[in-house]
Structure formats: structure tokens, C-alpha cells
Design a protein around this motif. Structure first.
Motif, PDB file in Angstrom:
ATOM      1  N   THR A 159      -8.607   0.124  11.830  1.00 14.42           N
ATOM      2  CA  THR A 159      -8.652   0.974  10.647  1.00 14.42           C
ATOM      3  C   THR A 159      -7.915   2.266  10.962  1.00 14.42           C
ATOM      4  O   THR A 159      -7.916   2.729  12.110  1.00 14.42           O
ATOM      5  CB  THR A 159     -10.095   1.286  10.232  1.00 14.42           C
ATOM      6  N   PHE A 160      -7.270   2.822   9.957  1.00 11.46           N
ATOM      7  CA  PHE A 160      -6.525   4.067  10.116  1.00 11.46           C
ATOM      8  C   PHE A 160      -7.009   5.056   9.056  1.00 11.46           C
ATOM      9  O   PHE A 160      -6.291   5.387   8.110  1.00 11.46           O
ATOM     10  CB  PHE A 160      -5.023   3.818   9.966  1.00 11.46           C
ATOM     11  N   PRO A 161      -8.250   5.529   9.200  1.00  8.98           N
ATOM     12  CA  PRO A 161      -8.811   6.388   8.147  1.00  8.98           C
ATOM     13  C   PRO A 161      -8.012   7.664   7.916  1.00  8.98           C
ATOM     14  O   PRO A 161      -7.865   8.108   6.773  1.00  8.98           O
ATOM     15  CB  PRO A 161     -10.225   6.684   8.647  1.00  8.98           C
ATOM     16  N   GLU A 162      -7.478   8.244   8.998  1.00 12.17           N
ATOM     17  CA  GLU A 162      -6.712   9.481   8.813  1.00 12.17           C
ATOM     18  C   GLU A 162      -5.438   9.195   8.017  1.00 12.17           C
ATOM     19  O   GLU A 162      -5.138   9.882   7.041  1.00 12.17           O
ATOM     20  CB  GLU A 162      -6.363  10.111  10.152  1.00 12.17           C
ATOM     21  N   ARG A 163      -4.705   8.159   8.408  1.00 12.27           N
ATOM     22  CA  ARG A 163      -3.474   7.823   7.687  1.00 12.27           C
ATOM     23  C   ARG A 163      -3.765   7.479   6.232  1.00 12.27           C
ATOM     24  O   ARG A 163      -3.040   7.896   5.320  1.00 12.27           O
ATOM     25  CB  ARG A 163      -2.793   6.636   8.371  1.00 12.27           C
ATOM     26  N   ASP A 164      -4.836   6.716   6.009  1.00 10.84           N
ATOM     27  CA  ASP A 164      -5.106   6.210   4.669  1.00 10.84           C
ATOM     28  C   ASP A 164      -5.795   7.225   3.772  1.00 10.84           C
ATOM     29  O   ASP A 164      -5.806   7.062   2.554  1.00 10.84           O
ATOM     30  CB  ASP A 164      -5.966   4.950   4.755  1.00 10.84           C
ATOM     31  N   GLN A 165      -6.376   8.284   4.364  1.00  6.70           N
ATOM     32  CA  GLN A 165      -7.108   9.248   3.556  1.00  6.70           C
ATOM     33  C   GLN A 165      -6.423  10.589   3.422  1.00  6.70           C
ATOM     34  O   GLN A 165      -6.601  11.280   2.416  1.00  6.70           O
ATOM     35  CB  GLN A 165      -8.506   9.463   4.160  1.00  6.70           C
ATOM     36  N   VAL A 166      -5.645  10.977   4.429  1.00  3.87           N
ATOM     37  CA  VAL A 166      -5.162  12.351   4.455  1.00  3.87           C
ATOM     38  C   VAL A 166      -4.264  12.679   3.268  1.00  3.87           C
ATOM     39  O   VAL A 166      -4.322  13.787   2.721  1.00  3.87           O
ATOM     40  CB  VAL A 166      -4.441  12.662   5.783  1.00  3.87           C
ATOM     41  N   VAL A 183      -2.677   1.272  -0.593  1.00  8.31           N
ATOM     42  CA  VAL A 183      -2.263  -0.048  -0.147  1.00  8.31           C
ATOM     43  C   VAL A 183      -1.222   0.127   0.954  1.00  8.31           C
ATOM     44  O   VAL A 183      -0.476   1.115   0.969  1.00  8.31           O
ATOM     45  CB  VAL A 183      -1.684  -0.899  -1.298  1.00  8.31           C
ATOM     46  N   SER A 184      -1.169  -0.824   1.889  1.00  8.32           N
ATOM     47  CA  SER A 184      -0.225  -0.694   2.997  1.00  8.32           C
ATOM     48  C   SER A 184       0.255  -2.063   3.442  1.00  8.32           C
ATOM     49  O   SER A 184      -0.362  -3.091   3.166  1.00  8.32           O
ATOM     50  CB  SER A 184      -0.878   0.045   4.173  1.00  8.32           C
ATOM     51  N   GLU A 185       1.388  -2.062   4.147  1.00  7.58           N
ATOM     52  CA  GLU A 185       1.952  -3.279   4.709  1.00  7.58           C
ATOM     53  C   GLU A 185       2.714  -2.924   5.976  1.00  7.58           C
ATOM     54  O   GLU A 185       2.999  -1.744   6.236  1.00  7.58           O
ATOM     55  CB  GLU A 185       2.877  -3.971   3.692  1.00  7.58           C
ATOM     56  N   ILE A 186       3.046  -3.930   6.770  1.00  5.18           N
ATOM     57  CA  ILE A 186       3.739  -3.691   8.032  1.00  5.18           C
ATOM     58  C   ILE A 186       4.984  -4.555   8.118  1.00  5.18           C
ATOM     59  O   ILE A 186       5.129  -5.553   7.418  1.00  5.18           O
ATOM     60  CB  ILE A 186       2.833  -3.979   9.247  1.00  5.18           C
ATOM     61  N   THR A 200      -0.297   5.824  -1.541  1.00  2.00           N
ATOM     62  CA  THR A 200      -1.548   6.405  -2.028  1.00  2.00           C
ATOM     63  C   THR A 200      -1.313   6.899  -3.450  1.00  2.00           C
ATOM     64  O   THR A 200      -0.391   7.693  -3.687  1.00  2.00           O
ATOM     65  CB  THR A 200      -2.004   7.573  -1.142  1.00  2.00           C
ATOM     66  N   THR A 201      -2.128   6.442  -4.382  1.00  2.00           N
ATOM     67  CA  THR A 201      -1.952   6.777  -5.795  1.00  2.00           C
ATOM     68  C   THR A 201      -3.238   7.375  -6.346  1.00  2.00           C
ATOM     69  O   THR A 201      -4.323   6.811  -6.154  1.00  2.00           O
ATOM     70  CB  THR A 201      -1.587   5.528  -6.617  1.00  2.00           C
ATOM     71  N   GLY A 202      -3.103   8.517  -7.011  1.00  2.00           N
ATOM     72  CA  GLY A 202      -4.236   9.154  -7.658  1.00  2.00           C
ATOM     73  C   GLY A 202      -4.215   8.872  -9.149  1.00  2.00           C
ATOM     74  O   GLY A 202      -3.161   8.968  -9.796  1.00  2.00           O
ATOM     75  N   TYR A 203      -5.380   8.512  -9.700  1.00  2.00           N
ATOM     76  CA  TYR A 203      -5.490   8.124 -11.106  1.00  2.00           C
ATOM     77  C   TYR A 203      -6.280   9.159 -11.905  1.00  2.00           C
ATOM     78  O   TYR A 203      -7.266   9.718 -11.422  1.00  2.00           O
ATOM     79  CB  TYR A 203      -6.180   6.766 -11.221  1.00  2.00           C
ATOM     80  N   MET A 231      -0.314  10.983  -9.795  1.00  2.00           N
ATOM     81  CA  MET A 231       0.437  11.467  -8.632  1.00  2.00           C
ATOM     82  C   MET A 231       0.300  10.464  -7.499  1.00  2.00           C
ATOM     83  O   MET A 231      -0.703   9.742  -7.405  1.00  2.00           O
ATOM     84  CB  MET A 231      -0.016  12.860  -8.195  1.00  2.00           C
ATOM     85  N   GLY A 232       1.336  10.378  -6.687  1.00  2.00           N
ATOM     86  CA  GLY A 232       1.304   9.417  -5.600  1.00  2.00           C
ATOM     87  C   GLY A 232       2.224   9.800  -4.459  1.00  2.00           C
ATOM     88  O   GLY A 232       3.139  10.621  -4.614  1.00  2.00           O
TER      89      GLY A 232
END
Length: 355
Positions: free
Chosen positions: A201-208, A230-233, A259-262, A269-270
Motif C-alpha cells: 500500500t502507498f497511503p502517502e502517494r495515494d492520499q497526499v 486509481v493507479s497502474e504500473i 486523484t479526482t475530487g468530486y 479538480m484532479g
């Protein structure tokens, strides 16, 4: 805090006493910036590695000796009575942060935890605020991304608008020259086998970036209902050198995250990043030169592209400046601000005061 003294009929500003906390790739760039800054005085360096203990700050950052010696001892840092610490470790120690703040030492940081006070768990936020109140100190986090590109520049661009439909920020970054080996491998996960990477898990990357965009929304008066990430490699097609090591073919060499804000069920914004250590990727993603692309849809549409015209041989020296310099330039505003956790929207305009 700064002391002001009248001299020959003019206000003379006593240099702000600064400690650099951590001396990785970005920390070294920050140290150089402090040494060159006409209003800052580097008085200490906090290090973690035993081999850096007692070394001169100049030697650590590629400059002549300064007489400032590095230490791993928190009490030695407190004894220096700095006005501000540039807090840039690879992980946050809440005890250290609160100790600094309650001793009257403000903090300018790159750490993700401090971008948006509203996203700090309530017990930790209350502890931080109490430490700031006791020490009459402030803490603010910034950098290039997140920071400048997700908060500072959008605030300026959207000052032309009265209605925002969608703000989209895209980032492309070859991460090798801007990140240390430890950051690339241990924190970001480059070089991992795909199954191992996907199990992490990458909480910092996915949340910051959500935290930063939420702070932007608050500054603009836009309530974000929720964020989706959402992410991919992508994998290396061939063995790829980093700094000291080589990651194997078939390991993770590219990361793409959105990262998308609704608001009211619609994206408002994203942030979309493509981070990589080689452009020889499988699948073959479209790769652009390092930089950002921003589009604003609303009653004042805008499109802005930013590129970094840096010669290949200068990348390793210059790219870390993108993250390091804004926290350095923000120090004056931070030490002069109200006590507490500060967002970019609350902070005065950051002025560089170039040497």
C-alpha cells in the motif's frame, strides 16, 4: 522569530536561524539554498546516518566548510535555538515535530502529513495545535508537487475566475535525478516485482494529492464531496540503472496515478501523474518531457504548460531545487505568521528574496 532593530534610520533584519533536518537529495539542495539566502543563517544540520555525524554542512551539500557540524542529537538541535527547522526526513516523527514546535521553533516541511490540517487525525492535530500554542510557533508544508503545482499556482490562475468547472493538473517526471536511491526503491517501490508492488500500500502517494487539492478547495470555497484514486504500473523492458543499483527487466519502472475530487457527483479538480525511471516501458506509455500541464475549464478557460529546460548533465543538480526551494523561500512568511498549522491559502505570498 525575527528580531527587528533600527539602524541608521532603517529597519535591519536579523537573519533567521535555520536548521536543516535530513540531508538527502532534497535536503542537500535546501542546505545550499539556505547558505545562499541573504536573510537566512544555517546554524545546524540534523542527520540520521552515523557516517554523517560530525561532518561539516558544507561537505554534506557540496560546498566549502561552514563550521556548522551535523548531529543526530535532538537536544543539540534545541540548544541552537533556531527560529525554523527545514523538516525533510523520509518519515515523520510526531514526537520530534511536537518537541520542536513547543520549544518555539517553527517548521517549514515537505512532509505530506501537514498539507491539510483537516486530514490530520484529530488526536494528532490537537497535539500539533497545542504544541504550536505553547511555543507560539507555526508549521507549513510545501514543495513542488504537491505544493506549488497543486496549490500555489492554481490559486493564482483561478484568481482570474468566478466559476470553476474542472481543474486538471498533469505531471510527467523521470524520478531518477530528483530522488535519492532510498526514495526510489524503499518509498516509491521502483524495481519491485509487479506482484510485490501490487501487494504494497502507498497511503502517502495515494492520499497526499487529495489532501493538497482539498486544501486548495477550502481556500477557494469549494467543498469536495470525496476523492477517488486509481493507479497502474508499467514494467522495465530492460535492466535500468538508478544511482548505485540497477533494477531488473520486468520490475516496476513506471507508475501512473489519478486523484479526482468530486463535487455534487461531478469531477471538479484532479491530479494525474506519470512517474518513471526509464521510457523503455511495457506497456509503452506515452511519455512527455518532465513538467506540468494545467487546464482550467470554467468561465475563464486556461491552458498552461511548464517544462524544465535543463541540460542532461545538470539534471541531478537542478531538479531537487524544484522541491527544496519553495520551503526555503517560505521560511520568512512562516516565522512571521500566526501560531498553528498553515495552509498555502492562509500563508502570505511566498517571496524568494533572491541573492
Amino acid at each position: 522569530m525575527r528580531d527587528m532593530a533600527d539602524r541608521d534610520g532603517q529597519d535591519a533584519i536579523k537573519p533567521i536561524r535555520v536548521v536543516q533536518w535530513a540531508s538527502g537529495t532534497v535536503g542537500k539542495a535546501a542546505m545550499r539554498a539556505v547558505l545562499d539566502h541573504p536573510r537566512l543563517d544555517l546554524v545546524g544540520v540534523k542527520v540520521y546516518a552515523a557516517e554523517k555525524e560530525g561532518r561539516d554542512a558544507g561537505a554534506l551539500c557540496g560546498r566549502p566548510d561552514t563550521g556548522v557540524l551535523a548531529t543526530s542529537d535532538l537536544s543539540a538541535i534545541l540548544a541552537l535555538k533556531p527560529d525554523c527547522v527545514l523538516y525533510m526526513p523520509e518519515s515523520t516523527d510526531w514526537d520530534d515535530v511536537c518537541t520542536l514546535l513547543e520549544n518555539g521553533i517553527s517548521i517549514s516541511s515537505t512532509r505530506a502529513e501537514f498539507f491539510n490540517p483537516g486530514n490530520i487525525p484529530a488526536p494528532l492535530r490537537q497535539r500539533l495545535e497545542a504544541a504550536c500554542a505553547r511555543g507560539n510557533s507555526s508549521i507549513h508544508s510545501s514543495g513542488s508537487s504537491p505544493g506549488f503545482i497543486t496549490e500555489a499556482l492554481p490559486l493564482v490562475l483561478l484568481s482570474l475566475s468566478r466559476r470553476l468547472d474542472l481543474l486538471m493538473i498533469e505531471e510527467f517526471a523521470n524520478c531518477i535525478d530528483g530522488c535519492s536511491e532510498a526514495m526510489l526503491i524503499d518509498i516509491m517501490g521502483f524495481g519491485a516485482a509487479p506482484q510485490d508492488f501490487q501487494a504494497r500500500t502507498f497511503p502517502e502517494r495515494d492520499q497526499v494529492f487529495g489532501h493538497s487539492l482539498a486544501a486548495l478547495g477550502q481556500g477557494l470555497g469549494i467543498a469536495i464531496d470525496h476523492f477517488e484514486t486509481v493507479s497502474e504500473i508499467a514494467l522495465a523492458r530492460e535492466a535500468t540503472p538508478l544511482h548505485r543499483s540497477v533494477i531488473p527487466a520486468g520490475s516496476v519502472a513506471g507508475q501512473r496515478m489519478v486523484t479526482t475530487g468530486y463535487r455534487d457527483g461531478k469531477p471538479v479538480m484532479g491530479f494525474r501523474c506519470t512517474w518513471f525511471v526509464t521510457d523503455a516501458l511495457d506497456p509503452p506509455w506515452p511519455i512527455r518531457a518532465d513538467g506540468w500541464h494545467i487546464t482550467v475549464d470554467g468561465d475563464t478557460p486556461l491552458e498552461v504548460s511548464i517544462r524544465f529546460p535543463i541540460a542532461p548533465e545538470q539534471r541531478a543538480d537542478i531538479l531537487p531545487n524544484l522541491t527544496a526551494h519553495r520551503p526555503v523561500n517560505a521560511i520568512e512568511a512562516i516565522v512571521a505568521a500566526r501560531a498553528g498549522i498553515l495552509t498555502t491559502a492562509e500563508l502570505p505570498q511566498v517571496i524568494a528574496h533572491l541573492a
